[in-house]
Design a protein around this motif. Sequence first.
Motif, mmCIF file in Angstrom:
data_model
loop_
_atom_site.group_PDB
_atom_site.id
_atom_site.type_symbol
_atom_site.label_atom_id
_atom_site.label_comp_id
_atom_site.label_asym_id
_atom_site.label_seq_id
_atom_site.Cartn_x
_atom_site.Cartn_y
_atom_site.Cartn_z
ATOM 1 N N SER A 86 42.730 46.503 44.824
ATOM 2 C CA SER A 86 42.252 45.389 44.006
ATOM 3 C C SER A 86 43.393 44.575 43.419
ATOM 4 O O SER A 86 44.367 45.142 42.897
ATOM 5 N N THR B 155 33.865 37.544 39.865
ATOM 6 C CA THR B 155 34.303 38.583 40.787
ATOM 7 C C THR B 155 35.811 38.536 40.925
ATOM 8 O O THR B 155 36.467 37.578 40.474
ATOM 9 N N THR B 156 36.383 39.564 41.538
ATOM 10 C CA THR B 156 37.836 39.617 41.687
ATOM 11 C C THR B 156 38.367 38.449 42.521
ATOM 12 O O THR B 156 39.506 38.028 42.344
ATOM 13 N N THR B 157 37.543 37.911 43.386
ATOM 14 C CA THR B 157 38.000 36.763 44.182
ATOM 15 C C THR B 157 38.101 35.503 43.322
ATOM 16 O O THR B 157 38.710 34.521 43.738
ATOM 17 N N GLN B 158 37.510 35.564 42.130
ATOM 18 C CA GLN B 158 37.560 34.419 41.220
ATOM 19 C C GLN B 158 38.551 34.658 40.072
ATOM 20 O O GLN B 158 38.502 33.969 39.050
#
Length: 368
Positions: free
Chosen positions: A285, A317-320
């Motif tokens: 992550s 989310t982690t993509t954001q």
Amino acid sequence: MTYPSYPPQPKPNRLLPLLVVTAVVLAAALLVAIVVIVSDDDPNGNNTAATASTASTETAEQTPSAETTETTEPEQQAPVPGAYPGAGGPMPSGTVPLVPYVNKYTNDTSAHLLTPTGGVGCDFNRMNEDGEQGQCGVLSMNRVDSPLGTERIGGTTKGKWLFPLVRDHVQAPVGSSGTTGWMNAPSLGYTVPRAEYGKVYSFDQWACASETTGLTCWNTETGSGVFLSNEKAVAFDGPGTATTAGTRTTTGTVTADSSIVFGSMASNGQGLGTPKPATVFYGGSPTSLVEGITWSSWGDDRAEGTGTGNYVAPGRTTTQSVKRPATIVAFAPGTCHGRRAYTKAAIYFPGQGQSFSENRAVDICFTD
């Protein structure tokens, strides 16, 4: 009528009787002196008056003058109660050098010793690139209620019982999830010597004195050492300067262990297994990535640094994730794969209202 003439007669000498009397008085005085001297002689014919005079003269010669002073060697003091007197000082004379050998697995030049009961042991090796020189410990303290405290290693609570030897200093006590060198040495063909009571053993600049009260080991260059027994284990710095177990002092201040590392390396990780890493990434992550870290402290029970991390806002989310100033805290010092290391770390974002919490912490002593 004529009378015959006679020559004139001399007048009588009136001084003669006085001289005679004087001579008689002097003779009497001389006789009294002789009697006194003879009466003072002892039965063996020794003149006690002469002997007394001679003894008086000899006494005067042997009595030191007022300016004479006696010098005495200062008594050696133990740095902590029970320890070897003079520990923390130079190498004692008559030490027994430990026989070294080369460990075929680590290529270290090493030596070991155990107390006669086997309750206290030490590993020694020539200083490696990380400054490590071995460790000493009390086997009976390897338990969760260790008097030296506990720590979490790999998710398990371990009792602290080993004192690492790093860069000529004794470090704070740590736990261990593995075996020691003195435990493994017999399988390598090395017979671990038992340190006889009353003898001092040496390896390079390390000395260990074995006594019935316990084992005292110290570095003869720095004076840093530790006293080990089944009842207590106390570190010290130099002769007569005791410190709290697990700390060492220099002129009254706690000296940090700068050689401690940040956990152990994970797959695809960065910075782990090194001291004061500028970048930390646990792998996986992106929220575990902190870059450009500046450490404000290192080597104590807790290290803190600031850098830039990936912040994930609530509901995102982690993509954001977005880049934000982050604080990283490393704590719970222990050992990871035989190295002195912080075993836990937490990352948080003060600018986003977050603060340090152990609930944010993760174990950084990775096994792969």
